[in-house]
Design a protein around this motif. Structure first.
Motif, PDB file in Angstrom:
ATOM      1  N   ILE A  79       0.834  -1.198   0.000  1.00 43.26           N
ATOM      2  CA  ILE A  79       0.000   0.000   0.000  1.00 43.26           C
ATOM      3  C   ILE A  79       0.871   1.250   0.000  1.00 43.26           C
ATOM      4  CG2 ILE A  79      -1.734   1.299   1.298  1.00 43.26           C
ATOM      5  CD1 ILE A  79      -2.999  -1.156   0.375  1.00 43.26           C
ATOM      6  N   ALA A 133      -6.492   1.417  -1.510  1.00 44.24           N
ATOM      7  CA  ALA A 133      -5.069   1.656  -1.272  1.00 44.24           C
ATOM      8  C   ALA A 133      -4.660   3.091  -1.548  1.00 44.24           C
ATOM      9  CB  ALA A 133      -4.245   0.716  -2.140  1.00 44.24           C
ATOM     10  N   ASN A 157      -5.031  -4.990   5.311  1.00 44.48           N
ATOM     11  CA  ASN A 157      -6.006  -5.286   4.260  1.00 44.48           C
ATOM     12  C   ASN A 157      -6.456  -6.722   4.393  1.00 44.48           C
ATOM     13  OD1 ASN A 157      -3.864  -3.395   2.303  1.00 44.48           O
ATOM     14  ND2 ASN A 157      -5.967  -2.804   2.699  1.00 44.48           N
ATOM     15  N   ALA A 191      -8.095  -3.694   0.040  1.00 39.16           N
ATOM     16  CA  ALA A 191      -6.945  -3.081  -0.621  1.00 39.16           C
ATOM     17  C   ALA A 191      -7.369  -2.191  -1.783  1.00 39.16           C
ATOM     18  CB  ALA A 191      -5.999  -4.163  -1.111  1.00 39.16           C
TER      19      ALA A 191
END
Length: 819
Positions: free
Chosen positions: A234, A550, A581, A547
């Motif tokens: 990330i 992100a 995540n 995610a």
RNA sequence: GCCCGGGUGGCGAAACUGGCAGACGCAUCGGACUUAAAAUCCGAAGGAGUAUUAAAGCUCCGUGCGGGUUCAAAUCCCGCCCCGGGCACCA
């Protein structure tokens, strides 16, 4: 007509046989108990240490919860329940990111006000979430569409505006004649048609937009990533998105005397520039009275971003007929226009160094332009097309210098001669903050002919949306709000003259930029959050979500947070200390769950069939939290069996308590303490799958015995509680307790009980196991070696060999190297 | 093309700091209980081969592929292959 599945038939015919324990009575009972008693209320001024654990709040879609939601929610819930037992004051809230397009589209189609649809969807989501027994403090629920909430979203926007971080500009947006609406980038197909209805008349037109100056924070957004505990992937995505690159701006001149400024990260290759490229939108392009250039330019304007980047791999461009002068050697080099150079980055113009840039190399080859090597790569590498660091050659004063030094030298030379300067560029663009939509926060600005843009006074917030009958777009690029003339026409707050309200609304990201702050003080009418409360609770200790956020959500909220920090409204520079995540849950066929595959698992069905505790436990047992993993209905069955076994440890078929006060044997006590240790450590580390495996080991051990000693069963219920809270509360009550076990202390393990008297040592010969020895724990290495060599099996495999070396790993193994 | 993850039985997975690969669960097979089934309980099981009347055994192979380091590698190093995700002409 009910769907007929294998499991469905069984449950319809013989539900009583499937009921291994009465989860259908237990679960609603405790859910009501927790709600009625506000069991999970977070106390603002507790003397306990605080812990703020946050889930990414959902968009309450009409489709309801899917099994991906409870994955992250269960993980945080287990962690919260565990930490409460560890003595923490836990803040664990839930709310709704409820502005969004589907409700607006539904309103256009049916005339139903989006607030009605939204409320309905929220009620469904809340019901579904509560059905899973999560320990949220429901008194802190927030809803981004609630005027009492978006009042503060608007207030924060005004703070940005006053700080000069919000500005208006005409910028090109995609417009679809067929839809009579603005399209987002992702709504435009690669072939230039509209993704929604397939309309052909899609083109860019400049529209007035509100934009937030996030680029001003680029450097800090990048630098502060160092200080957060987030997944590397990330952080990397954010770094790439921000896209910082160091280089230099260099001023070229055209033959006709116009200044032509370029940006390059490789000023050391200035002597290798053999042509220049302007983006089609570059203002200088107009100067070249050349029909080919005009044609090229208008063709480029029609291309979508997609065409210009992803699909159009083949380079195109035209020669303008003009020349520029290279400031380092006064060479005359041709100026081209090509759409591989973007107006939005750097200066929209480049010097092309085909020998050391892949794109320029490709272009030069296609159009037969000069390629001059100016960097000597390490031996063995072809210099043409080499983009790495090497030694400058054919470069005047730079010749012989390694790349980093050449860059420094040329940059200071340029600065000295006032021909250029060191510059940092970012890929990050300012944030287009307005949408031509109805269902969003109104931007609290009034346009006045005399005073310009004037903020709505803070004491007039919230600025509510007007009631409308027709939510469809007006067709002339005006947002739907433009049709609400009573609402639009207003007095200028500054001069009292005629004013018009801003009709753009905020994007869906706005509400989610700061919701974690509102949870801290959700009912405060005088401030978005009280200072002392903010100071106590921030920052968020654990943030769990998908995610897919992100970059955008996490970057936007970091940006707002830093602005609020600079204004002294919040006390931490970063909002989320630690981020996790959760992985995606795939369908049973290993594909992404989707209606079209018919592989969607509905949590409602799972809860009906097996109960919430089974769903929670199963989702955690599937594998590591962060891994992508496929659903397996048989697996839920296994967890359900496990909970049935737990239940039967405590009561018989009639529900009578089986637990007695007999003394547990030492083996059982040891397993209990191993379990306390492992479940504690694993829960702390969010390794829920292995914690559950250890609880299974404990239950297997106890099932094999006929005694049911309270001394080990009671602590076990406490260990189980964060994971399967309903069954745990019920068993706790059956054991005679009258209070919820939410605040019971987590059991402690006794290290003394875990000490083994003997230990099994593996004896290897040349790395292969030949024997195992049970020896006293404290045995010395010398004794161990002696014992190992004395082993019959070892001797057998040593026949005909000589011992060369013996490695003894204390308490573990002996390896004899022989040959 | 670039940047991140990941690859271990039939399946989901586990394995501390390099130290018995496959814990736990699913599916499978066998047994007990039952008139029978379901449920439950007990047990077997990585693969291949092999000895004895039989069983416990024994041998070899095995963590995507090929090399390397090490007494010892799923774990460390080098080179590749495959899968998933992200970015994508950013000068």
């Amino acid at each position: 007509m009910p769907e007929v599945t294998g499991a469905g038939i069984i449950s319809a015919v013989m539900p009583e046989l499937r009921k291994k324990y009465p989860f259908d009575q237990i679960e609603p009972k405790w859910q009501q108990h927790w709600l009625a008693n506000k069991t999970f209320a977070a106390n603002d001024d507790a003397a306990k240490p605080k812990l703020y654990v946050l889930d990414m709040f959902p968009y309450p879609s009409g489709a309801g919860l899917h099994v991906g939601h409870p994955e992250g929610y269960t993980a945080t819930d287990i962690f919260c329940r565990y930490k409460r037992m560890r003595g923490f004051n836990v803040l664990h809230p839930m709310g709704w990111d409820a502005f969004g397009l589907p409700a607006e589209q539904y309103a256009i189609d049916t005339g139903t006000h989006p607030s009605i649809t939204t409320k309905k969807n929220i009620d469904t989501f809340r019901r579904q979430i509560q059905m899973l027994g999560f320990s949220y403090d429901w008194d802190r629920e927030v809803d981004t569409t609630d005027p009492e909430y978006f009042k503060w979203t608007q207030w924060i926007f005004l703070q940005l505006y006053k700080k000069g971080l919000a500005y208006e500009a005409e910028i090109p947006v995609w417009w679809c004649d067929g839809c009579k609406a603005v399209l987002a980038n992702e709504e435009v197909n690669a072939d230039g048609t509209c993704d929604r209805k397939g309309h052909k008349e899609v083109y860019r037109r400049p529209l007035r937009q509100w934009i937030l100056r996030i680029t001003k924070y680029a450097e800090r957004l990048l630098a502060d990533l160092e200080h957060v505990n987030w997944p590397d992937s990330i952080k990397e995505q954010q770094r790439n998105w921000i896209g910082r690159s160091e280089g230099a701006e260099v001023d070229f001149k055209t033959e006709t005397g116009d200044a032509l400024r370029i940006f390059t990260t490789r000023p050391d290759t200035l002597f290798g520039a053999t042509y220049m490229v302007l983006a089609p939108e570059h203002p200088l392009v107009e100067k070249f009275k050349n029909p080919a250039v005009d044609t090229y330019r208008s063709a480029a304007a029609k291309k979508s971003e997609l065409e210009r980047t992803q699909l159009e791999k083949e380079k195109t461009g035209v020669f303008t007929g003009g020349y520029a002068i290279n400031p380092v050697n006064n060479e005359r080099i041709p100026i081209w226009v090509a759409d591989y150079v973007m107006m939005g980055y750097g200066t929209g113009a480049i010097m092309a160094v085909p020998a050391h840039d892949t794109r320029d190399f490709e272009f030069a080859q296609k159009f037969d332009l000069a390629i001059r090597t100016v960097v000597q790569p390490p031996t063995g590498i072809e210099p043409q097309g080499f983009t790495g660091d090497g030694i400058s050659v054919n470069s005047g004063m730079l010749t012989g210098l390694p790349t980093p030094e050449a860059k420094k030298k040329i940059t200071s030379w340029l600065e000295e001669k006032k021909l250029g300067k060191a510059t940092v560029n970012y890929k990050l663009r300012d944030w287009l903050f307005s949408r031509q939509r109805y269902w969003g926060e109104p931007i609290p600005i009034v346009h006045c002919a005399k005073c310009g843009t004037v903020p709505v006074p803070e004491n007039e917030l919230p600025l509510r949306l007007p009631e409308m009958k027709d939510y469809s777009p007006s067709g002339n690029a005006e947002p739907p709000l433009a049709k609400a003339t009573d609402w639009v026409n207003c007095k200028c707050p500054q001069c009292g003259g005629a004013g018009k309200r801003e009709t753009n609304t905020m994007p869906q990201w706005a509400g989610s930029c700061w919701y974690y702050l509102r949870y801290i003080d959700p009912k405060n009418a005088g401030a978005f959050v009280a200072k002392d409360k903010e100071k106590y609770w921030m920052s968020v200790d654990l943030y769990v979500g998908g995610a897919e956020h992100a970059v955008l959500h996490l970057l936007y909220s970091r940006f707002w947070h830093k602005v609020l920090f600079d204004l002294g409204h919040v006390s931490t520079p970063e909002p989320f200390t630690r981020l996790i995540n959760q992985g995606m849950i795939l369908g049973e066929d290993n594909r992404k769950m989707s209606k079209s595959w018919g592989n969607v698992i509905n949590p409602d069905d799972v809860v009906r069939e097996y109960g919430a505790d089974t769903l929670r436990l199963y989702e955690m047992f599937m594998g590591p939290l962060e891994a992508t993993k496929p659903w397996n209905t048989q697996g839920t069955e296994g967890i359900y069996r496990f909970l049935g076994r737990v239940w039967r440890l405590f009561c018989d078929e009639e529900g009578r308590l089986l637990v007695d006060d007999t003394a547990p044997d030492t083996k059982l006590v040891k397993v209990l303490h191993q379990t306390i240790k492992k479940v504690g450590a694993d829960t702390e580390a969010l390794a829920f799958n292995t914690a559950i495996a250890q609880m299974m080991i404990f239950v297997n051990e106890l099932t094999a015995q006929d005694k049911r000693p309270r001394a080990v069963l009671e602590p076990f219920v406490q260990l189980l509680a964060p994971y399967a809270p309903h069954i745990a509360e019920e068993l706790w009550q059956k054991l005679g307790h009258t209070q919820t076990l939410t605040h019971e202390p987590w059991p402690e393990f006794a290290p003394a009980l875990l000490v083994e008297n003997t230990v099994t040592i593996v004896v290897q010969v040349n790395g292969k196991v030949r024997d195992k020895l049970d020896v006293p724990t404290g045995i010395t290495n010398a004794e161990l070696e002696k014992l190992a060599l004395a082993s019959g099996k070892v001797q057998e495999s040593l026949t005909g060999k000589t011992v060369k070396k013996v490695i003894v790993v204390a308490g573990k193994l002996v390896n004899i190297a022989a040959g």
